[in-house]
Enzyme design. Structure first.
Site, PDB file in Angstrom:
ATOM      1  N   GLU A  81      57.991  34.739  58.659  1.00  0.00           N
ATOM      2  CA  GLU A  81      57.894  33.550  58.523  1.00  0.00           C
ATOM      3  C   GLU A  81      57.213  32.990  57.376  1.00  0.00           C
ATOM      4  OE1 GLU A  81      56.710  31.178  61.995  1.00  0.00           O
ATOM      5  OE2 GLU A  81      57.772  29.337  60.794  1.00  0.00           O
ATOM      6  N   ASP A  82      56.333  33.524  57.144  1.00  0.00           N
ATOM      7  CA  ASP A  82      55.474  32.844  56.075  1.00  0.00           C
ATOM      8  C   ASP A  82      55.211  33.885  55.103  1.00  0.00           C
ATOM      9  OD1 ASP A  82      54.934  30.894  57.817  1.00  0.00           O
ATOM     10  OD2 ASP A  82      53.179  31.457  58.783  1.00  0.00           O
ATOM     11  N   ASP A 144      49.500  33.926  70.978  1.00  0.00           N
ATOM     12  CA  ASP A 144      49.496  33.040  70.034  1.00  0.00           C
ATOM     13  C   ASP A 144      48.854  31.850  70.232  1.00  0.00           C
ATOM     14  OD1 ASP A 144      50.354  32.340  67.335  1.00  0.00           O
ATOM     15  OD2 ASP A 144      52.104  31.388  68.434  1.00  0.00           O
TER      16      ASP A 144
HETATM   17 MN    MN Z   1      51.127  32.155  65.322  1.00  0.00          MN
END
Ligand code: MN
Length: 670
Positions: A81-82, A144
């Site tokens: 994602e990042d 998470d």
């Molecule tokens: Mn995370």
């Protein structure tokens, strides 16, 4: 706040302490190195290095002793994602399974916490879908969540509250349902700290004050138990436990008590080797200490739906001090704390073979397939699927599982729809109780029915389960439909008895509506359901409904809302039609009016062509043109047509034009 080097050391120290073999540690190290490399330079809202987050998640997972793929996923869960890493690259380096896990967690995170219910429902739907495919996704996601909750204070207050609320409504109950007792408690404590910092502090302070009292009582109890148990062959160990703050808070709230009045701030747990030993120890405990009546629970014979197994009892110790004692085997203890995650506990090497024990997963799968509105979906997940459950018994001894807060009326509807509809009253343990009072665990519930009894409208607000609500609503929509049919029937009779009075103008009072929607044909007609107009729908091909036909909505699997004529033969034979049908109405644009005329006409097509020419001129539309074939004689037939016209149309002038048409006759001309 712990720094990156400390976390790195903690992670690899835990891995070797927990006995992960060398090859797994190498595998995890590879994931670690990739995450460090790729997140280089990124920062979190707290200002610390981004990499702190994935390492913390992995550390949490390693403490749970889950498999290496989940720990690698913890490290890599944000790289796709990042950063510029792709799913394919993850697959090439760590295998398909890790790539899919990362993908699952990413999908969930992408749908950021939404303030609006519709998006929230969508996020949760996706998350639960990913979970059904691979349960490990949710365990990584929960780890998470734990780390994100622990750094919540760095976010704006409004966002903190929103995230905390969502955690309380969805993630904590989900952890509970999966038997992840430790995660559930931790999340709830964090929520309490975020939402009620004063209460949290108060409980924390009080618990610390009671620390020495706790140790005192535990040593008293242990001493007595040891004396007795030493003479038996039972192997056991005693643990003390502190009740988690959130449930202390709940007790204070529920019974409106001060913290000093909560007696089970802490308790003890006795761990044995076998189930027989559990019951033997239980007998010994009761011979030593006086049990409090009504506080004994046998979750070994009747495990909770999340698989929780234990014996619970509360006894009096010393000078009138009540103490909760839990008795369970070591295996139960592990399952109660790690739940579904215990399946991947490193050493057991188990797979998800006994996922079947989660009955609620079956209900969840069903709900995932249903096309519920976002609001209904969210409510069903929150109130029916994820809510803590209670168990009640029928007088015959059948056990029923209901969400906490469910009423006798919910129970009645759960037993059978008809039992619900005919419900007049209820008894719990032989005593009459109000229909709306919440049931308690272990009650024997008896429903009193009467043949002539019928549901009441206000029941919808009394029941707690979405299922019961649906059944009651459905009942009233059927009544509504019967009424309408009756009216129509009467109208038809009238028309037949006065055939010469054929020009009857039916005006459908336009409802107040928005002008956003027009149907596919652009005729500005749309469908209303429960006052909701923003609906996606299609017209059924089998019966092609048009105004003013009586219509019905059918919620299909996969194709959404389909509009049929109410008398359509092809839907009534669908097996679960009754559950899937919904009440819908035509909605109309304010600026249009719909007028229907009864006519006598020729059997050739000329009249239709003539009529459509007039409509073209006036900017109107023919929405229905029907003849009644039973009235045909000498090429003349009776029928009616429905047209939609702009409001500005002068109906009298139009009527004059229509009456001038050669193929259509109107007996009463306006
Ligand atoms: Mn995370």
């Amino acid at each position: 706040m712990t720094g990156r080097i400390e976390l790195e050391n903690a992670l690899f120290k835990t891995l070797s302490q927990k006995g992960y073999p060398e090859e797994d540690i190498i595998f995890i190290r590879k994931a670690f190195d990739l995450a460090v490399l790729k997140h280089e330079g990124q920062k979190r809202a707290s200002g610390e290095e981004y990499i702190i987050h994935p390492i913390s998640v992995a550390l949490y997972l390693s403490e749970m002793n889950v498999d290496r793929e989940m720990i690698a996923t913890g490290l890599l869960h944000d790289v796709v994602e990042d950063t510029d890493v792709t799913k394919e690259q993850v697959a090439a380096m760590f295998g398909e399974s890790v790539a899919n896990l990362v993908d699952g967690v990413t999908k969930i995170s992408k749908l950021k916490t939404a303030s609006n219910n519709e998006r929230k429902a969508e996020t949760i739907r996706k998350m639960l879908f990913a979970m059904i495919l691979d349960m490990r996704v949710i365990i990584v996601k929960l780890a998470d969540k734990i780390h994100n909750m622990s750094t919540l204070q760095f976010l704006p207050v409004e966002k903190q509250r929103r995230i905390a609320k969502e955690t309380l409504e969805i993630y904590a109950p989900l952890a509970g349902k999966l038997g992840l007792g430790l995660i559930k408690n931790e999340l709830e404590n964090m929520v309490l700290k975020a939402l009620k910092p004063n209460v949290f502090e108060q409980i924390e302070k009080y618990s610390k004050e009671k620390e020495s009292e706790k140790l005192d009582i535990i040593s008293q109890v242990s001493k007595k138990l040891n004396q007795k148990l030493e003479r038996s062959n039972i192997k056991y160990s005693i643990k003390s436990r502190v009740k988690h703050y959130y449930s202390v808070y709940n007790k204070m709230k529920e019974y409106n008590k001060k913290i000093e009045d909560i007696f089970d701030l802490y308790g003890i747990r006795i761990i044995t080797e076998t189930v027989e030993d559990c019951y033997a120890v239980f007998g010994i405990v009761h011979s030593l200490f006086k049990p409090l009546p009504g506080r004994f629970k046998d979750y070994i014979a009747n495990p909770k739906s999340n698989g929780y197994k234990s014996l619970h009892t509360t006894v009096m110790v010393g000078n009138r001090k009540a103490l909760e004692i839990q008795i369970r085997t070591a295996e139960m203890d592990m399952m109660n704390e790690y739940g579904v995650a215990a399946h991947w506990l490193y050493k057991t090497g188990n797979t998800m073979s006994d996922q079947g024990e989660f009955k609620w997963l079956e209900s969840l799968k069903k709900v995932q397939q249903d096309e519920l509105s976002p609001e209904d979906y969210y409510q069903t997940i929150r109130n029916d699927i994820l809510r803590e459950e209670i168990y009640v018994f029928s007088p015959k001894g059948d056990i029923f599982e209901l969400p906490k807060g469910a009423t006798a009326l919910d129970f009645a509807y759960r037993v059978h729809t008809e039992v619900g509809h005919r419900c007049r009253g209820a008894k719990a343990n032989g005593q009459i109780i109000p229909l709306h009072s919440p049931l308690k665990n272990g009650m024997i519930v008896e429903v009193i029915t009467a043949k002539e009894s019928l549901p009441k409208m206000e029941w919808i607000s009394l029941v707690k389960t979405v299922d019961a609500k649906k059944k009651i609503r459905h009942f009233f929509s059927l009544i509504e439909k019967e009424k309408k049919d009756q009216l129509q029937e009467n109208a038809k009779k009238q028309v037949k008895s006065t055939p010469t009075d054929i020009v009857r103008e039916h005006e459908f009072t336009p409802k107040k509506i928005s002008d956003k929607i027009s149907s596919k044909t652009g005729d500005k007609i749309f469908i209303e359901m429960d006052g909701e107009r923003n609906l996606l729908f299609t017209y059924a091909k089998c019966c092609k409904p048009i105004p003013p036909n009586e219509i019905i909505g059918f919620i299909s699997r996969g194709r959404g809302l389909i509009i049929h004529r109410a008398d359509c033969k092809s839907i009534t034979c669908i097996k679960d039609f009754e559950e899937r049908k919904v009440t819908v109405n035509w909605g109309h644009q304010l600026k249009n009016r719909i007028v229907a005329y009864f006519m006598r006409t020729t059997t050739n097509n000329k009249s239709y062509i003539e009529l459509s020419n007039v409509m073209k001129k006036h900017g109107g539309t023919i929405i229905e043109f029907r003849i009644d074939e039973s009235t045909i004689s000498n090429d003349i037939v009776d029928g009616y047509f429905t047209i939609e016209l702009p409001l500005k149309t002068n109906i009298d002038n139009l009527a004059k034009e229509l009456s001038a048409l050669p193929s259509i006759s109107f007996l009463d001309r306006r």
